[in-house]
Design an enzyme around this catalytic site. Structure first.
Site, PDB file in Angstrom:
ATOM      1  N   GLN A 121     -16.410   5.097  11.975  1.00 39.20           N
ATOM      2  CA  GLN A 121     -14.967   5.111  12.271  1.00 39.20           C
ATOM      3  C   GLN A 121     -14.619   5.952  13.503  1.00 39.20           C
ATOM      4  OE1 GLN A 121     -12.796   6.217   8.603  1.00 39.20           O
ATOM      5  NE2 GLN A 121     -12.031   4.131   8.635  1.00 39.20           N
ATOM      6  N   GLY A 150       0.807  -1.219   0.000  1.00 34.81           N
ATOM      7  CA  GLY A 150       0.000   0.000   0.000  1.00 34.81           C
ATOM      8  C   GLY A 150       0.839   1.268   0.000  1.00 34.81           C
ATOM      9  N   PRO A 163      -3.822  11.564   3.808  1.00 35.12           N
ATOM     10  CA  PRO A 163      -4.360  11.109   2.524  1.00 35.12           C
ATOM     11  C   PRO A 163      -5.880  11.037   2.570  1.00 35.12           C
ATOM     12  CG  PRO A 163      -2.757   9.535   3.431  1.00 35.12           C
ATOM     13  CD  PRO A 163      -3.129  10.493   4.525  1.00 35.12           C
ATOM     14  N   ALA A 167       2.266   2.629   9.569  1.00 30.67           N
ATOM     15  CA  ALA A 167       1.490   1.429   9.909  1.00 30.67           C
ATOM     16  C   ALA A 167       0.144   1.805  10.509  1.00 30.67           C
ATOM     17  CB  ALA A 167       2.274   0.585  10.916  1.00 30.67           C
ATOM     18  N   GLY A 168      -0.891   1.114  10.093  1.00 34.03           N
ATOM     19  CA  GLY A 168      -2.204   1.399  10.649  1.00 34.03           C
ATOM     20  C   GLY A 168      -3.217   0.369  10.197  1.00 34.03           C
ATOM     21  N   TYR A 206     -10.967   5.008  14.371  1.00 34.49           N
ATOM     22  CA  TYR A 206      -9.957   5.432  13.392  1.00 34.49           C
ATOM     23  C   TYR A 206      -9.869   6.965  13.333  1.00 34.49           C
ATOM     24  CZ  TYR A 206      -7.551   5.278   8.799  1.00 34.49           C
ATOM     25  OH  TYR A 206      -6.658   5.400   7.745  1.00 34.49           O
ATOM     26  N   THR A 217      -7.744  -0.584  10.218  1.00 31.13           N
ATOM     27  CA  THR A 217      -9.122  -0.139  10.480  1.00 31.13           C
ATOM     28  C   THR A 217      -9.894  -1.287  11.134  1.00 31.13           C
ATOM     29  OG1 THR A 217      -9.755  -0.860   8.254  1.00 31.13           O
ATOM     30  CG2 THR A 217      -9.327   1.490   8.549  1.00 31.13           C
ATOM     31  N   GLN A 224     -15.736  10.292  10.166  1.00 27.22           N
ATOM     32  CA  GLN A 224     -16.345   9.414   9.156  1.00 27.22           C
ATOM     33  C   GLN A 224     -17.308   8.458   9.832  1.00 27.22           C
ATOM     34  OE1 GLN A 224     -17.101   9.181   6.293  1.00 27.22           O
ATOM     35  NE2 GLN A 224     -16.995   7.155   5.418  1.00 27.22           N
TER      36      GLN A 224
HETATM   37  N1  CAA Z   1     -24.114   8.566   6.594  1.00 28.65           N
HETATM   38  C1  CAA Z   1     -25.342   8.493   7.141  1.00 28.65           C
HETATM   39  N2  CAA Z   1     -25.986   7.337   7.368  1.00 28.65           N
HETATM   40  C2  CAA Z   1     -25.354   6.228   7.015  1.00 28.65           C
HETATM   41  C3  CAA Z   1     -24.082   6.213   6.443  1.00 28.65           C
HETATM   42  C4  CAA Z   1     -23.458   7.462   6.225  1.00 28.65           C
HETATM   43  N3  CAA Z   1     -22.245   7.566   5.673  1.00 28.65           N
HETATM   44  N4  CAA Z   1     -23.720   4.948   6.215  1.00 28.65           N
HETATM   45  C5  CAA Z   1     -24.740   4.167   6.645  1.00 28.65           C
HETATM   46  N5  CAA Z   1     -25.727   4.938   7.110  1.00 28.65           N
HETATM   47  C6  CAA Z   1     -27.000   4.501   7.658  1.00 28.65           C
HETATM   48  C7  CAA Z   1     -27.593   3.363   6.839  1.00 28.65           C
HETATM   49  O1  CAA Z   1     -28.333   3.859   5.756  1.00 28.65           O
HETATM   50  C8  CAA Z   1     -28.451   2.663   7.882  1.00 28.65           C
HETATM   51  O2  CAA Z   1     -29.623   3.413   8.077  1.00 28.65           O
HETATM   52  P1  CAA Z   1     -31.009   2.668   8.432  1.00 28.65           P
HETATM   53  O3  CAA Z   1     -30.769   1.948   9.736  1.00 28.65           O
HETATM   54  O4  CAA Z   1     -31.981   3.801   8.537  1.00 28.65           O
HETATM   55  O5  CAA Z   1     -31.263   1.743   7.283  1.00 28.65           O
HETATM   56  C9  CAA Z   1     -27.627   2.792   9.130  1.00 28.65           C
HETATM   57  O6  CAA Z   1     -26.773   3.931   8.942  1.00 28.65           O
HETATM   58  C10 CAA Z   1     -26.759   1.585   9.332  1.00 28.65           C
HETATM   59  O7  CAA Z   1     -26.209   1.668  10.584  1.00 28.65           O
HETATM   60  P2  CAA Z   1     -25.395   0.435  11.161  1.00 28.65           P
HETATM   61  O8  CAA Z   1     -24.885   0.753  12.503  1.00 28.65           O
HETATM   62  O9  CAA Z   1     -26.218  -0.814  10.997  1.00 28.65           O
HETATM   63  O10 CAA Z   1     -24.167   0.420  10.175  1.00 28.65           O
HETATM   64  P3  CAA Z   1     -23.673  -0.766   9.258  1.00 28.65           P
HETATM   65  O11 CAA Z   1     -23.219  -1.862  10.155  1.00 28.65           O
HETATM   66  O12 CAA Z   1     -24.630  -1.042   8.184  1.00 28.65           O
HETATM   67  O13 CAA Z   1     -22.407  -0.081   8.532  1.00 28.65           O
HETATM   68  C11 CAA Z   1     -20.099   0.500   8.340  1.00 28.65           C
HETATM   69  C12 CAA Z   1     -21.309   0.399   9.276  1.00 28.65           C
HETATM   70  C13 CAA Z   1     -19.750  -0.842   7.742  1.00 28.65           C
HETATM   71  C14 CAA Z   1     -18.949   1.026   9.163  1.00 28.65           C
HETATM   72  C15 CAA Z   1     -20.442   1.487   7.208  1.00 28.65           C
HETATM   73  O14 CAA Z   1     -20.991   2.652   7.752  1.00 28.65           O
HETATM   74  C16 CAA Z   1     -19.243   1.886   6.382  1.00 28.65           C
HETATM   75  O15 CAA Z   1     -18.714   1.128   5.580  1.00 28.65           O
HETATM   76  N6  CAA Z   1     -18.779   3.151   6.555  1.00 28.65           N
HETATM   77  C17 CAA Z   1     -17.654   3.671   5.803  1.00 28.65           C
HETATM   78  C18 CAA Z   1     -16.406   3.410   6.557  1.00 28.65           C
HETATM   79  C19 CAA Z   1     -15.248   3.976   5.796  1.00 28.65           C
HETATM   80  O16 CAA Z   1     -15.297   4.936   5.042  1.00 28.65           O
HETATM   81  N7  CAA Z   1     -14.100   3.394   6.033  1.00 28.65           N
HETATM   82  C20 CAA Z   1     -12.914   3.838   5.401  1.00 28.65           C
HETATM   83  C21 CAA Z   1     -11.914   2.709   5.433  1.00 28.65           C
HETATM   84  S1  CAA Z   1     -10.478   3.128   4.486  1.00 28.65           S
HETATM   85  C22 CAA Z   1      -9.698   4.245   5.427  1.00 28.65           C
HETATM   86  O17 CAA Z   1     -10.042   4.497   6.538  1.00 28.65           O
HETATM   87  C23 CAA Z   1      -8.496   4.894   4.806  1.00 28.65           C
HETATM   88  C24 CAA Z   1      -8.528   6.355   4.959  1.00 28.65           C
HETATM   89  O18 CAA Z   1      -7.766   6.861   5.753  1.00 28.65           O
HETATM   90  C25 CAA Z   1      -9.461   7.148   4.138  1.00 28.65           C
END
Ligand code: CAA
Length: 241
Positions: free
Chosen positions: A145, A13, A178, A84-85, A148, A87, A142
């Site tokens: 997160q 990465g 980033p 190193a990191g 994180y 999620t 986010q």
């Molecule tokens: N904003 C608002 N509402 C949101 C949302 C958002 N971004 N994402 C999900 N929701 C809502 C859903 O629509 C759902 O609503 P309903 O209950 O009304 O249907 C509800 O929140 C779901 O809540 P849950 O607690 O059940 O959440 P989940 O388990 O479905 O999902 C999650 C949780 C997997 C963390 C998901 O939110 C997700 O993937 N989030 C993005 C995380 C992300 O961006 N990670 C980055 C990783 S890479 C990195 O971190 C590198 C870097 O530095 C950029």
């Protein structure tokens, strides 16, 4: 003599891209890794960059690891890249204490452990560069997160405080933040969620690891000696601070 740069999490990465860029720029380079032996072997074979395995969340292991590298390479670490990191994404109401602690330890405490292992040498020699890889999500938060975002925001505060302590000793301490970058870490995000995120990036795509490495190389340059305590965003315009 070329300076020795140590990059944590440097076998894949963003870390691997930094290692390759710095090697290309003429630095001596060593990397650490923790989990994936196979990837590490594949990585080090090609560019001839030695990889050392330890857990950067372990204070004693960091002290011993840095001493080992300095002994084997026969020169001190003058440049440290805290990359190193991990999620462990989950919304607050579902997040376990383990998911919280793992991210805080691996992403933030590791910066303390590694910087502590090199700081006396940097101060004694009167020159050094420390760059920590934070994240856009430490700047803006986010969904999913809290762990994180807290760790990455913590890295930015850590950077500012250590920069103040180190400025009179010829050491600069900076962060690179980033945005979403084409890595295994981002590939783990649900494709539908990721699609929505990419739609919010004005440049219209993920960052390439090399583009983040370029920002790191810039901060290491001799002419960057007046830049300290700063956070350089590389996020395609997704979040402007
Ligand atoms: N904003 C608002 N509402 C949101 C949302 C958002 N971004 N994402 C999900 N929701 C809502 C859903 O629509 C759902 O609503 P309903 O209950 O009304 O249907 C509800 O929140 C779901 O809540 P849950 O607690 O059940 O959440 P989940 O388990 O479905 O999902 C999650 C949780 C997997 C963390 C998901 O939110 C997700 O993937 N989030 C993005 C995380 C992300 O961006 N990670 C980055 C990783 S890479 C990195 O971190 C590198 C870097 O530095 C950029």
């Amino acid at each position: 003599m070329s300076k020795l740069a140590l990059i944590t999490g440097g076998t894949r990465g963003i870390g691997a891209a930094i290692a390759e860029r710095l090697k290309g720029d003429g630095y001596r380079v060593a990397v650490t890794y923790h989990g994936n032996d196979e990837t590490a072997q594949a990585f080090t074979g090609e560019p001839g960059i030695p990889a050392y395995k330890w857990d950067v969340a372990d204070f004693e292991a960091c002290q011993a690891g840095v001493r080992q590298i300095e002994g084997e390479v026969d020169q001190p670490v003058e440049i440290l890249i805290n990359n190193a990191g991990v999620t462990r994404d989950a919304t607050m109401h579902k997040m376990t204490p383990e998911q919280w602690h793992t991210v805080l330890e691996d992403d933030l405490t590791s910066c303390f452990n590694m910087s502590h292992a090199v700081i006396d040498g940097l101060r004694a020699r009167g020159w050094g560069r420390i760059v920590s890889i934070a994240s856009i999500n430490g700047q803006k938060g986010q969904f999913g997160q809290v762990n994180y975002a807290a760790a990455k925001a913590g890295m930015i505060g850590f950077t500012k405080a250590l920069a103040l302590e180190s400025a009179s000793k010829g050491i600069t301490v900076n962060a690179v933040a980033p945005g979403y970058t084409a890595t295994d870490m981002v590939a783990k995000v649900d494709p539908k969620v990721l699609e929505g995120i990419i739609a919010q990036i004005p440049v219209g795509r993920l960052a390439r690891c090399e583009e983040v490495a370029h920002a790191v190389a810039f901060l290491l340059h001799e002419d960057s000696g007046f830049i300290t305590g700063s956070t350089l965003s590389v996020n395609g315009g997704q979040y402007l601070v």
